[in-house]
Design a protein around this motif. Sequence first.
Motif, PDB file in Angstrom:
ATOM      1  N   SER A  89      12.183  -6.863   8.261  1.00 42.44           N
ATOM      2  CA  SER A  89      10.688  -6.472   8.562  1.00 42.44           C
ATOM      3  C   SER A  89      10.529  -5.516   7.238  1.00 42.44           C
ATOM      4  CB  SER A  89      10.498  -5.391   9.627  1.00 42.44           C
ATOM      5  OG  SER A  89      11.557  -4.454   9.562  1.00 42.44           O
ATOM      6  N   PHE A  90       9.168  -5.212   7.073  1.00 44.15           N
ATOM      7  CA  PHE A  90       8.537  -4.400   5.932  1.00 44.15           C
ATOM      8  C   PHE A  90       7.465  -3.553   6.582  1.00 44.15           C
ATOM      9  CE2 PHE A  90       6.006  -8.251   5.023  1.00 44.15           C
ATOM     10  CZ  PHE A  90       4.553  -7.674   4.965  1.00 44.15           C
ATOM     11  N   ALA A  91       7.156  -2.458   5.841  1.00 50.00           N
ATOM     12  CA  ALA A  91       5.961  -1.916   6.443  1.00 50.00           C
ATOM     13  C   ALA A  91       4.861  -1.619   5.139  1.00 50.00           C
ATOM     14  CB  ALA A  91       6.332  -0.258   6.171  1.00 50.00           C
ATOM     15  N   THR A  92       5.124  -1.793   4.034  1.00 54.71           N
ATOM     16  CA  THR A  92       3.669  -1.753   3.184  1.00 54.71           C
ATOM     17  C   THR A  92       3.745  -2.969   2.109  1.00 54.71           C
ATOM     18  OG1 THR A  92       4.874  -0.441   1.411  1.00 54.71           O
ATOM     19  CG2 THR A  92       3.867   0.651   3.152  1.00 54.71           C
ATOM     20  N   VAL A  93       2.563  -3.196   1.531  1.00 60.76           N
ATOM     21  CA  VAL A  93       2.457  -4.350   0.452  1.00 60.76           C
ATOM     22  C   VAL A  93       3.472  -3.848  -0.617  1.00 60.76           C
ATOM     23  CG1 VAL A  93       1.080  -5.514  -0.894  1.00 60.76           C
ATOM     24  CG2 VAL A  93       0.303  -4.673   1.075  1.00 60.76           C
ATOM     25  N   GLU A  94       3.686  -2.744  -0.753  1.00 64.88           N
ATOM     26  CA  GLU A  94       4.591  -2.290  -1.865  1.00 64.88           C
ATOM     27  C   GLU A  94       5.709  -2.863  -1.659  1.00 64.88           C
ATOM     28  OE1 GLU A  94       0.916  -0.547  -2.613  1.00 64.88           O
ATOM     29  OE2 GLU A  94       2.335  -0.393  -0.981  1.00 64.88           O
ATOM     30  N   ASP A  95       6.446  -2.637  -0.459  1.00 69.56           N
ATOM     31  CA  ASP A  95       7.624  -2.924   0.191  1.00 69.56           C
ATOM     32  C   ASP A  95       7.895  -4.352  -0.073  1.00 69.56           C
ATOM     33  OD1 ASP A  95       8.383  -0.167   0.688  1.00 69.56           O
ATOM     34  OD2 ASP A  95       7.717  -0.453   2.773  1.00 69.56           O
ATOM     35  N   ALA A  96       6.967  -5.192   0.375  1.00 67.28           N
ATOM     36  CA  ALA A  96       7.075  -6.550   0.445  1.00 67.28           C
ATOM     37  C   ALA A  96       7.242  -7.156  -1.039  1.00 67.28           C
ATOM     38  CB  ALA A  96       5.726  -7.201   0.926  1.00 67.28           C
ATOM     39  N   ILE A  97       6.386  -6.555  -1.826  1.00 67.81           N
ATOM     40  CA  ILE A  97       6.615  -7.088  -3.374  1.00 67.81           C
ATOM     41  C   ILE A  97       7.960  -6.738  -3.828  1.00 67.81           C
ATOM     42  CG2 ILE A  97       5.448  -6.779  -5.796  1.00 67.81           C
ATOM     43  CD1 ILE A  97       2.834  -6.356  -4.419  1.00 67.81           C
TER      44      ILE A  97
END
Length: 477
Positions: A392-400
């Motif tokens: 799982s991820f929280a933010t767009v920055e985490d996803a990138i």
Amino acid sequence: MTAYPMDLGLFVDGEWLGAAGRDTVPVLDPATGETLGDLPLATRADLDRALAAADRGFREWRATAPEARAAVLSRAAALIRERIDALAAIATTEQGKIIAEAKGEAMAAAAMLDFQAGEAMRIYGRVLQRAPGTRSLVLHQPIGPVAAFCAWNFPILNVVRKLSPALAAGCSIILKPSEETPGSAVAILRILAEAGLPGNVAQIVFGVPDEVSRHLLASPVTRKLSFTGSVPVGKHLARLAADTMMRTTMELGGHGPVLVFDDCDLDRTLDMLVTHKFRNAGQVCVAPTRFYVQEAIYSRFTEGFAERTRRLRLGSGFGADVQMGPLANPRRSAAIAELVEDARAAGGRVLAGGDRSAGDGFFFAPTLIADVPSSARAMNEEPFGPLALTQSFATVEDAIANANRLPFGLAAYCFTENARRQNLLADAIEAGMVAFNGTRLTWPDAPFGGMKDSGFGSEDGPEGVAAHLVTKSVHIS
């Protein structure tokens, strides 16, 4: 029809060469483990003969009119469509993929031949204006004989992907397909010969990979290397090619990240991703593998993915209701089993599959493991099999950051309806190909290739032909 037995051999200087006087290796049926036939391996004399023929063939083929080269490729495309059932049966028998996927692969190969036939007519130069009575010209000319090596996972398409741009550009080519799936390559070469391709222009050899590659790449005849395969082997071949400053196109491994945001159409996304993940039993360089899912929908995503995965029907690729066939060889099932156990030991939760299937053949159940830590081997090594991994991820920055974490950069997938976010991700993700709200990345007119450790250069599209051309400037006073 029965795909095997069939005549397996080398095609050198217009002649089919059999097992007499040559070592052989068995070709196995991945659904049963049984031997399908014996494949002859090229001798050093065979390789020298192929190089000499490619040298002559290049001089002949580059002088052939573009419309004549295009006509050969177009005729070959038509013959593939006429014989699609037979070609698909060969691929399914020797590689294991389900028959519907093999037919789709053959149709994609025909489309690629048709497109590259058109590109043979579109190799343009430029005229640069100078003082009256003078000109400067920019010419694009075929680079020369090509040594091409391709993998076993798409035994029809990979062969055509190497052949079609080289032939469209006016190059001759020596092709070494995988020894595990030779029948498809042999069938394609027979089609090209029937379509009118001179026998010294495209040749096919099999052998011990390191011995064949060293021999072909050390020859001054060879002017370009085109390789599809693993990162370690690609780096090894690139070092060999550097000794002669040889032009290279490298389509290497991947570890496809998938970013799933909470504004996506979840059911539609799951339907697409499960189908695409387990296509060809996950033995696809652009397969979606690392699934990063936004926290708000993570539980629903993993539950839905697991439910769909457990419903997949496993069996012989010829089964009428089968949705996933065997792995191509016993190495893959053993490797996937090791990765699953490592992920489980690291704390991952196996929600579907997770073990080899009983019985004959090289089967492994389609597998989903949730909450896999980034330290697990499967999150860092390309699984190349039916293994899906989630975090799982929280933010767009985490996803990138997750998407770009590895040295691979071949393919990535994003699912979001937010147009601003799509633009951001398209710029930020380090991959040669990115798909939004869909899974298709291969089109005849679009470049196919990666960055970072996933290689460089492009196949397919106009870029595929351009990779087989050299640029020359001519100044006339």
